[in-house]
Design a protein around this motif. Structure first.
Motif, PDB file in Angstrom:
ATOM      1  N   GLU A   1     -31.158 -62.230   2.694  1.00 32.27           N
ATOM      2  CA  GLU A   1     -29.887 -61.852   2.075  1.00 32.27           C
ATOM      3  C   GLU A   1     -28.732 -61.913   3.071  1.00 32.27           C
ATOM      4  O   GLU A   1     -27.604 -62.250   2.708  1.00 32.27           O
ATOM      5  N   ILE A   2     -29.024 -61.595   4.325  1.00 26.42           N
ATOM      6  CA  ILE A   2     -27.981 -61.640   5.354  1.00 26.42           C
ATOM      7  C   ILE A   2     -27.422 -63.055   5.492  1.00 26.42           C
ATOM      8  O   ILE A   2     -26.208 -63.260   5.592  1.00 26.42           O
TER       9      ILE A   2
ATOM     10  N   LYS B   1     -20.415 -45.469   6.392  1.00 23.99           N
ATOM     11  CA  LYS B   1     -21.625 -44.883   6.952  1.00 23.99           C
ATOM     12  C   LYS B   1     -21.269 -44.015   8.165  1.00 23.99           C
ATOM     13  O   LYS B   1     -20.364 -44.363   8.932  1.00 23.99           O
TER      14      LYS B   1
ATOM     15  N   VAL C   1     -24.277 -54.658  11.458  1.00 23.05           N
ATOM     16  CA  VAL C   1     -25.648 -54.416  10.980  1.00 23.05           C
ATOM     17  C   VAL C   1     -25.687 -53.357   9.883  1.00 23.05           C
ATOM     18  O   VAL C   1     -26.227 -53.581   8.798  1.00 23.05           O
ATOM     19  N   VAL C   2     -25.121 -52.179  10.170  1.00 19.38           N
ATOM     20  CA  VAL C   2     -25.283 -51.026   9.284  1.00 19.38           C
ATOM     21  C   VAL C   2     -24.177 -50.955   8.241  1.00 19.38           C
ATOM     22  O   VAL C   2     -24.436 -50.812   7.045  1.00 19.38           O
TER      23      VAL C   2
ATOM     24  N   LYS D   1     -25.002 -63.676   2.737  1.00 22.59           N
ATOM     25  CA  LYS D   1     -23.748 -62.937   2.936  1.00 22.59           C
ATOM     26  C   LYS D   1     -22.858 -63.620   3.969  1.00 22.59           C
ATOM     27  O   LYS D   1     -21.635 -63.699   3.802  1.00 22.59           O
TER      28      LYS D   1
ATOM     29  N   GLY E   1     -23.968 -54.912   6.702  1.00 27.54           N
ATOM     30  CA  GLY E   1     -25.221 -55.563   6.334  1.00 27.54           C
ATOM     31  C   GLY E   1     -25.188 -57.064   6.506  1.00 27.54           C
ATOM     32  O   GLY E   1     -25.749 -57.822   5.712  1.00 27.54           O
TER      33      GLY E   1
END
Length: 480
Positions: A440-441, A184, A398-399, A444, A402
């Protein structure tokens, strides 16, 4: 009989860097029975006894073939015009002033003839000590205590500055950068403050990157499964020395005494019900920001454990301390109203708290050690970075990956310098609610917990990378 082999290890400033250096040192010597390590300890804080306290607390069983030598303190007076320089720049200048004493210590080890010095490992904060290695024609290696993503960013900052001839400090904060190793685009607003500093900060970053490129190899405190893209990108660049992800390097054998009944309180809370707020050894807020946090916690209704530290005077070099009276900084009646669900404490035994089954979320400053610890114990994070490289760590979690929720990843609260931004209780409440909801986090992070453990086991990625690193050091097979 083969002559014993010796590594010289120069840790960075403060006990935090020493703890990581000792942990990786223990792993290194465990992989070769004829190898030992001498740590050269440089204490740039005149009244800080934490290095001595830590080394003296280590049991002999934990330091087999690890030795510690205190380097003579350099009587250095930094000129007044350096006062405006970033703290990281001043720390490096103070470290560099000890180079003659480091040289003497290394020469003494070489001349003892009891062992062959096969390498000098330098922390990312003291890469200029590679000059000593070069003088004695000894290979040098870097122990990079932050993420592979930040390493990639530092090396690209050098390219941007020296090859593209661009001034990073002039970038618009909305500008997005394409950084090798990141999928990203990286916004300039999450670059470390020191990288945006005209007064020696960006020059220090570029200089450090240049020195890292001149090493024989780089050990990074991360693991392949976490930062796959960054590690593959670094490893495919022939202008970068071999990169070895050997983490997570975490000190799991700390003395975790139950200060103030913290663990007993957690024992009485339901599983995964408590949000833990802790901002590192140097993290603190002004009164206005403390009140916003308190209001947010009260609104959410979640159980909480909050490590709240008193901010030193503006510009002070002191560390935060515990409040003698919490009521002087918290909203009136807050402690009474939340007594059934929350506990406000001073210093926190972070490792013990994160490992406790009652803890279900971690509001963190995103120091890299804290990030790795949260993953090791499977506790998802809400990111609230403050200083150093924490903004890019937050962006990555975060980005890029995720694996965390955001409170304010571009927040800046430099050490003992008040931020001109107040994060509102609405933003804090939103982040905490998102953090504590099953999502979902959370899945993960639980998956990455298993991968972080497997990485260090026999046959795991970090175990194998460390084996290759040690083998190359012992046989001097890494050429520059």
């Amino acid at each position: 009989m083969e002559q014993p082999k010796e590594l010289v290890f120069i840790p960075g400033p403060g006990v935090g860097h020493l703890v990581s250096a000792v942990e990786i040192g223990r792993l290194i010597v465990s992989r070769h029975q004829n190898l030992s390590i001498t740590y050269l300890l440089i204490d740039i804080h005149p009244n800080d006894k934490s290095l001595d306290t830590y080394t003296q607390s280590l049991p002999s069983s934990a330091t087999s073939r690890l030795r510690f030598t205190k380097i003579q303190r350099a009587e250095t007076e930094l000129s007044p015009e350096l006062d405006s320089k970033p703290l990281a720049v001043l720390a490096i200048l103070l470290f560099d002033s000890h180079k003659p004493y480091v040289r003497e210590a290394v020469l003494e080890i070489i001349e003892s003839e009891s062992s062959q010095v096969v390498g000098i490992i330098v922390d990312m904060f003291c890469v200029n000590m590679m000059d000593v290695a070069d003088e004695f024609k000894i290979p040098s290696y870097v122990f990079f205590t932050s993420s592979a993503g930040f390493l990639a960013l530092m090396l690209q900052a050098q390219v941007i500055t020296e090859e593209f001839k661009q001034d990073i400090t002039e970038f618009d904060m909305d500008k997005e950068l394409l950084i090798p190793g990141f999928l990203k685009p990286v916004p300039a607003k999450v670059l470390p403050t020191v990288m945006l500093d005209k007064n020696g900060g960006v020059d220090m970053v570029v200089s450090t990157a240049r020195r890292i490129r001149g090493s024989n190899g780089i050990m990074v405190n991360t693991f392949l499964e976490l930062e796959t893209n960054a590690i593959k990108s670094l490893s495919s660049d022939d202008k970068i020395p071999p990169v070895f992800p050997v983490g997570p390097v975490i000190s799991l054998e700390q003395n975790l005494g139950d200060n103030g009944g913290i663990l007993r309180w957690l024992d009485n809370q339901p599983a995964s019900s408590v949000v833990f707020l802790c901002f590192g050894s140097l993290g603190s807020f002004n009164r206005e920001q403390v009140k916003e946090i308190a209001v947010a916690l009260e609104r959410t209704g979640y159980r909480f454990l909050w490590s709240l530290r008193k901010r030193p005077k503006e510009g002070s070099v002191e560390s935060p301390s515990d409040y003698e009276n919490l009521e002087e900084v918290l909203p009136q009646g807050f402690l009474e109203r939340t007594s059934g669900v929350g506990k406000v404490i001073g210093w926190a035994p972070q490792l013990a708290v994160l490992s406790h089954p009652a803890v279900g979320g971690f509001v963190s400053h995103c120091g890299w050690n804290s990030t790795l610890e949260s993953l090791w114990f499977g506790v998802p994070m809400a990111t609230w970075p403050m200083y150093a490289e924490q903004q890019i760590n937050a962006f990555e979690m975060v980005v890029e990956l995720g694996m965390a929720v955001d409170i304010k990843m571009d927040y800046r609260n430099e050490v003992n310098i008040d931020s001109n931004v107040i994060v509102t209780c609405e933003d804090i409440e939103r982040g905490i609610r998102q953090l504590m909801n099953e999502n979902e986090i959370r899945k993960k992070v639980k998956d990455m917990k298993e991968k972080s453990h497997k990485a260090l086991m026999k046959g795991g990625s970090s175990h194998d990378f460390l084996g290759r690193m040690v083998d190359g050091i012992v046989h001097n097979s890494f050429s520059r």
